[in-house]
Design a protein around this motif. Structure first.
Motif, short mmCIF file in Angstrom:
data_model
loop_
_atom_site.label_atom_id
_atom_site.label_comp_id
_atom_site.label_asym_id
_atom_site.label_seq_id
_atom_site.Cartn_x
_atom_site.Cartn_y
_atom_site.Cartn_z
N SER A 79 -8.17 -2.02 2.52
CA SER A 79 -7.01 -1.29 2.57
C SER A 79 -7.00 -0.13 2.07
CB SER A 79 -5.92 -2.07 2.05
OG SER A 79 -6.04 -2.79 0.72
N ILE A 80 -7.64 0.31 0.74
CA ILE A 80 -7.68 1.59 0.20
C ILE A 80 -9.37 1.74 0.00
CG2 ILE A 80 -6.77 2.79 -1.56
CD1 ILE A 80 -5.08 0.34 -2.53
N PRO A 81 -9.77 2.13 1.34
CA PRO A 81 -11.37 2.32 1.21
C PRO A 81 -11.76 3.37 0.20
CG PRO A 81 -10.51 2.69 3.19
CD PRO A 81 -9.33 2.15 2.46
N GLU A 82 -10.89 4.67 0.25
CA GLU A 82 -11.28 5.83 -0.65
C GLU A 82 -11.48 5.69 -1.86
OE1 GLU A 82 -6.76 6.09 0.22
OE2 GLU A 82 -8.38 5.06 1.31
N TYR A 83 -10.87 4.62 -2.43
CA TYR A 83 -11.05 4.31 -3.76
C TYR A 83 -11.87 3.06 -4.23
CZ TYR A 83 -6.88 7.26 -4.69
OH TYR A 83 -5.96 8.29 -4.68
N PHE A 84 -12.43 2.53 -3.37
CA PHE A 84 -13.13 1.53 -3.83
C PHE A 84 -14.79 1.35 -2.77
CE2 PHE A 84 -8.94 -0.07 -4.45
CZ PHE A 84 -9.28 -0.79 -5.85
N ASN A 98 0.93 -1.20 0.08
CA ASN A 98 -0.13 0.11 0.00
C ASN A 98 0.80 1.44 -0.15
OD1 ASN A 98 -2.32 1.61 0.27
ND2 ASN A 98 -2.55 1.15 2.37
N ASP A 99 1.46 1.57 -1.00
CA ASP A 99 2.36 2.77 -1.28
C ASP A 99 1.98 3.46 -2.61
OD1 ASP A 99 3.91 1.75 -3.32
OD2 ASP A 99 5.29 0.68 -1.79
N ILE A 100 2.78 4.55 -2.73
CA ILE A 100 2.29 5.31 -3.89
C ILE A 100 2.41 4.56 -5.32
CG2 ILE A 100 2.40 7.51 -5.10
CD1 ILE A 100 0.89 7.80 -2.24
N THR A 101 3.70 4.15 -5.52
CA THR A 101 4.11 3.60 -6.79
C THR A 101 3.25 2.27 -7.09
OG1 THR A 101 6.31 4.04 -6.29
CG2 THR A 101 5.95 2.93 -8.06
N ASP A 105 -15.00 -5.75 -9.68
CA ASP A 105 -15.71 -6.15 -8.48
C ASP A 105 -14.81 -7.00 -7.69
OD1 ASP A 105 -17.98 -4.95 -9.14
OD2 ASP A 105 -18.93 -6.63 -10.34
N GLU A 106 -13.89 -7.79 -8.28
CA GLU A 106 -13.15 -8.64 -7.44
C GLU A 106 -11.96 -7.81 -6.89
OE1 GLU A 106 -11.57 -12.21 -5.88
OE2 GLU A 106 -13.36 -11.78 -7.14
N MET A 107 -11.56 -6.77 -7.85
CA MET A 107 -10.55 -5.89 -7.24
C MET A 107 -10.98 -5.07 -5.87
SD MET A 107 -8.15 -7.12 -8.72
CE MET A 107 -6.54 -5.86 -8.37
N LYS A 108 -12.32 -4.84 -6.02
CA LYS A 108 -12.77 -4.04 -4.84
C LYS A 108 -13.00 -4.99 -3.68
CE LYS A 108 -16.97 -1.53 -3.75
NZ LYS A 108 -18.52 -1.33 -4.34
N LYS A 109 -13.43 -6.14 -3.83
CA LYS A 109 -13.45 -7.10 -2.97
C LYS A 109 -11.97 -7.29 -2.08
CE LYS A 109 -14.64 -11.86 -1.94
NZ LYS A 109 -14.80 -13.03 -2.54
N ASN A 110 -11.12 -7.33 -2.88
CA ASN A 110 -9.73 -7.51 -2.46
C ASN A 110 -9.07 -6.63 -1.63
OD1 ASN A 110 -9.89 -10.09 -3.18
ND2 ASN A 110 -8.66 -9.78 -5.06
N TYR A 111 -9.41 -5.20 -2.04
CA TYR A 111 -8.75 -3.97 -1.65
C TYR A 111 -9.61 -2.83 -0.81
CZ TYR A 111 -4.58 -5.78 -4.13
OH TYR A 111 -3.96 -6.82 -4.71
N SER A 112 -10.93 -3.26 -0.73
CA SER A 112 -11.70 -2.09 -0.34
C SER A 112 -11.19 -1.78 1.23
CB SER A 112 -13.12 -2.54 -0.28
OG SER A 112 -13.40 -3.83 0.36
#
Length: 317
Positions: A45-50, A18-21, A36-43
């Motif tokens: 850790s990165i809620p502001e984007y998912f 979870n860094d910028i690059t 949808d799958e990526m949202k499930k995996n990363y919501s």
């Protein structure tokens, strides 16, 4: 190298940190089909984007990408690519390279450590044919007996992995010169860019404006209302933060204003670059003489930019 080999390269998103690059690499990978799958995996850790649908994510990604590219450091996605390439993908890619055309040798990054990097070498020769090679541009790590690892011979479709010293703050380069037993020659090079640690920094700037309203005439405390709006305008590269709007001062001109309200209207949902401040529902305290109030408001504007923290740390060291 063959374009067919390039098709074997796949990102291993499970190792993305979870860094910028890495966000830049991750976001580039996402499309409507896998959202949808990526949202499930990363919501988590990165809620502001998912938080919404793909179209909402796409808009947020566009803002993030603009920030990343405008920093002038977007080429660093390449360095993250070396770290995010899955092990299986790298093996398939290397095997493909070894079989392409007449190139007898291929090399690739097998894995990274904190101070070491493992480079794998593979011969593409058939049968028991021998390949002798030498390495320049990189320093091998000493083996368990304290001796420097030697480079020498690969037989047939043989392969080996060698550990080299590695400093992430410096570009890693290696050149391999190979000679087959029938005196055929080959050469191949590999370069790993500097791994940069990009972090988002913010610059804040306060902006003040003045507005006023007046009323009271013709025997009516609300008579002859006049006013002047005020508008916050963000400097180039900044956005406004409406939650920071505050009243700095108010100055009453006799006989004053009994009550008033001020509306705050941003130009868009995001990014906000203008906010109109409009006085309304105001009434003087005297029906024969206009009363006036002059108001000063302040807002904070923010500019986000990327800083290479690794370069700063290296300079300090």
């Amino acid at each position: 190298m063959s374009n067919d080999c390039e098709k074997l390269i796949q990102f291993d998103t499970t190792i993305i940190q979870n860094d910028i690059t890495s966000r830049y690499s991750l976001f580039s990978y996402i499309n409507r089909d896998n959202y949808d799958e990526m949202k499930k995996n990363y919501s988590a850790s990165i809620p502001e984007y998912f938080t919404g649908d793909y179209d909402e994510f796409k808009q947020k990604r566009s803002v993030f990408t603009s920030l990343f590219v405008s920093s002038g450091l977007s080429e660093q996605s390449q360095s993250y690519y070396h770290h995010a390439l899955s092990h299986e993908s790298s093996q398939n890619y290397a095997a493909c390279l070894a079989k392409v055309g007449s190139k007898p040798i291929s090399l690739w990054v097998d894995s990274f450590g904190e101070e070491t990097i493992n480079i794998s070498f593979r011969s593409g020769l058939l049968g028991a044919a021998k390949l002798n090679y030498t390495v320049t541009g990189a320093e091998a790590v000493l083996d368990a007996s304290g001796k420097k690892q030697e480079f020498g011979e690969l037989v047939g479709a043989g392969s080996e992995t060698v550990m080299f010293k590695y400093d992430k703050t410096k570009k890693f380069s290696i050149v391999v010169n190979a000679k087959t037993e029938n005196q055929g020659k080959d050469s191949m090079s590999l370069e790993v860019p500097v791994v940069r640690n990009l972090v988002i920094k913010s610059e804040f700037r306060d902006i003040d404006i003045t507005l006023w309203c007046a009323a009271g005439a013709d025997g009516n405390t609300a008579g002859r209302p006049t006013w002047a709006d005020g508008e916050f305008v963000a400097p180039a590269g900044f956005v406004l933060l409406p939650d920071t709007i505050c009243e700095l001062s108010r100055e009453m001109s006799w006989p004053g204003i009994a009550h008033f309200q001020v509306s705050k209207t941003p130009n868009a949902a995001a990014p906000i670059t203008r906010v109109l401040m409009h006085p309304y529902d105001f009434e003087g305290t005297n029906g024969d003489t206009q009363g006036k109030v002059t108001l000063r408001y302040r807002i904070t504007a923010e500019r986000k930019y990327l800083v290479d923290a690794s370069a700063t740390a290296a300079a300090a060291g």
